[in-house]
Design a protein around this motif. Structure first.
Motif, short mmCIF file in Angstrom:
data_model
loop_
_atom_site.label_atom_id
_atom_site.label_comp_id
_atom_site.label_asym_id
_atom_site.label_seq_id
_atom_site.Cartn_x
_atom_site.Cartn_y
_atom_site.Cartn_z
N PHE A 177 0.84 -1.21 0.00
CA PHE A 177 0.00 0.00 0.00
C PHE A 177 0.87 1.25 0.00
N LEU A 178 1.87 1.28 0.86
CA LEU A 178 2.73 2.45 0.98
C LEU A 178 3.64 2.61 -0.24
N GLU A 179 4.09 1.50 -0.80
CA GLU A 179 4.98 1.58 -1.97
C GLU A 179 4.26 2.19 -3.17
N GLN A 180 3.00 1.88 -3.34
CA GLN A 180 2.25 2.36 -4.50
C GLN A 180 1.72 3.79 -4.32
N LYS A 185 0.60 11.94 -0.87
CA LYS A 185 -0.42 11.40 0.03
C LYS A 185 0.14 11.02 1.39
N PHE A 186 1.46 11.08 1.54
CA PHE A 186 2.07 10.74 2.81
C PHE A 186 1.83 11.85 3.82
N TYR A 187 1.22 11.51 4.94
CA TYR A 187 0.99 12.48 6.00
C TYR A 187 2.34 12.95 6.54
N GLY A 188 2.57 14.26 6.54
CA GLY A 188 3.84 14.81 6.99
C GLY A 188 4.72 15.28 5.85
N VAL A 189 4.32 14.98 4.61
CA VAL A 189 5.03 15.48 3.43
C VAL A 189 4.22 16.63 2.85
N GLY A 190 4.66 17.85 3.11
CA GLY A 190 3.96 19.03 2.63
C GLY A 190 4.31 19.37 1.19
N THR A 204 6.93 8.13 -5.57
CA THR A 204 6.05 7.17 -4.89
C THR A 204 6.73 6.65 -3.62
N GLY A 205 5.95 5.91 -2.84
CA GLY A 205 6.51 5.29 -1.65
C GLY A 205 7.65 4.35 -2.00
N LYS A 206 7.52 3.66 -3.11
CA LYS A 206 8.58 2.74 -3.54
C LYS A 206 9.88 3.50 -3.81
N ASP A 207 9.77 4.67 -4.44
CA ASP A 207 10.96 5.50 -4.68
C ASP A 207 11.58 5.93 -3.36
N TYR A 227 10.77 9.79 7.52
CA TYR A 227 10.37 9.27 6.21
C TYR A 227 10.87 7.84 6.01
N TYR A 228 12.09 7.57 6.50
CA TYR A 228 12.69 6.25 6.34
C TYR A 228 11.83 5.17 6.99
#
Length: 369
Positions: A177-180, A185-190, A204-207, A227-228
């Motif tokens: 889910f996070l990779e795609q 959409k990541f909470y905390g990424v403005g 993306t999360g995968k990147d 983030y890590y």
């Protein structure tokens, strides 16, 4: 996910366009129409926008002038915070029928830990569905929900099927889910961080997951570690029913820009009075006074001063704000002034363990969600 992390059943409930939806519920003439709560066409900032207005790009924190340009038929409604608080209390009462582990983030959203719940229901997904149905039946508003193993994933998931929907991310689905997921959409990424990530080839999360901890630390400082771990589904924060208030503030946007410091002092007097009232109502005091100034060109400036003792008295708050106002000359007129108190006497010193999770593995768990 890491195999030795606690597996919880967390629900994040987020009301749909809360302020705007309350106004539409209370005033049937506004239903189905684009409305903005807060500000006006000429002054102020949008606090919330109905979904009809969002189709035109109207968003919270947007100037009223820009909002009207985006949506010429936009209807501005003055906020009624007493009413929003009243509705919020009803919603939280529903939450507490299921669990005492409720952590409100604001009037319109909260985390619930239903790992062990008052209904004895093993399915967090069914609990979320029942809560949303009760909110609609008993309050008249729709809500969305995210359900997963920790607060971060649950919050991200609650935005997935908005409005009036829910998304469950089971333990074995978290990593995929996070990779795609789009990095925005990541909470905390403005917005600013997202732009920087794009420039670094992170879309993306995968990147994001492909980057080392050292690389993220180097490019994003202290946030790099956050983030890590989150992209690996690691977020150990518990649902805290009694969140400690860290600041308290009041501000005013003026009908006309102020260029005279005399007029600004008159406004600050009223703002300081309101801050003092809120401090006394919350039975707290603070040491740090911050003056917020928004100029007519929309540039924002803050000036702070930390006192050697806790205060809640209006006169001391006002005098400190005056000192901050005179701290340097202003070369532009002012459209907004605000005063906030932080470093409150509710804050406690926290001891943090330096141990960090190091191994991440995908695990299959028979855990009903």
């Amino acid at each position: 996910m890491q195999d030795d992390l606690p597996i919880r059943k967390i629900i994040h409930v987020d009301m749909d366009a809360f302020y705007a939806s309350v106004e539409q519920m209370d005033n049937p003439e506004l239903k189905g129409k684009p409305i903005a709560v807060g500000g006006s066409e000429k002054r102020g900032v949008v606090s919330a926008a109905s979904y009809e207005a969002r189709k035109f790009g109207v968003r919270s924190a947007m100037s009223g002038l820009q909002a009207k340009r985006n949506c010429p038929d936009l209807i501005f409604v003055r906020p009624n915070f007493e009413r929003y608080h009243e509705i919020s209390k009803k919603i939280r009462k529903i939450f507490r029928d299921y669990t005492d582990l409720v952590e409100p983030l604001s009037l319109d959203e909260a985390y619930l830990d239903v790992t062990e719940n008052k209904k004895g229901n093993p399915s967090a997904s069914l609990i979320a569905k029942e809560i949303r149905e009760r909110i609609f039946k008993e309050v008249g508003l729709t809500a969305s929900a995210g359900i997963s193993v920790n607060k971060f994933v649950a919050k991200v998931a609650s935005d997935y099927n908005k409005p009036n929907g829910q998304k469950t991310v089971n333990p074995e689905e978290v990593l995929e889910f996070l990779e795609q997921l789009d990095i925005r959409k990541f909470y905390g990424v403005g917005k600013v961080t997202a732009e920087k990530m794009y420039q670094l080839g992170i879309f993306t999360g995968k990147d994001l997951k492909s980057k080392t901890l050292e690389y993220l630390d180097e490019n994003f400082g202290k946030s790099g570690r956050y983030y890590y771990y989150i992209v690996r589904g690691i977020h150990n924060s518990e649902v805290k029913p009694n969140r400690t208030r860290k600041s308290l503030a009041a501000e005013r946007t003026f009908n006309e820009n102020l260029s005279s410091e005399i007029f600004m002092l008159e406004k600050l007097d009223k703002i300081a009075k309101e801050v003092s009232r809120r401090l006394e109502k919350s039975k707290v005091a603070g040491k740090t006074v911050t003056l917020k100034i928004k100029y007519s060109d929309f540039t924002l400036q803050t000036r702070s001063k930390t006192l050697p003792y806790f205060v809640s008295d209006k006169s001391i708050i006002l005098e400190t704000a005056k000192d901050l106002l005179y701290q340097e000359k202003m070369n532009n007129s002012v459209r907004l002034l605000g005063i906030s108190m932080s470093n409150l006497n509710t804050e406690k010193t926290k001891v943090r363990l330096k141990t960090e999770p190091t191994k991440t593995v995908s695990v299959q768990l028979k855990f009903e969600f």
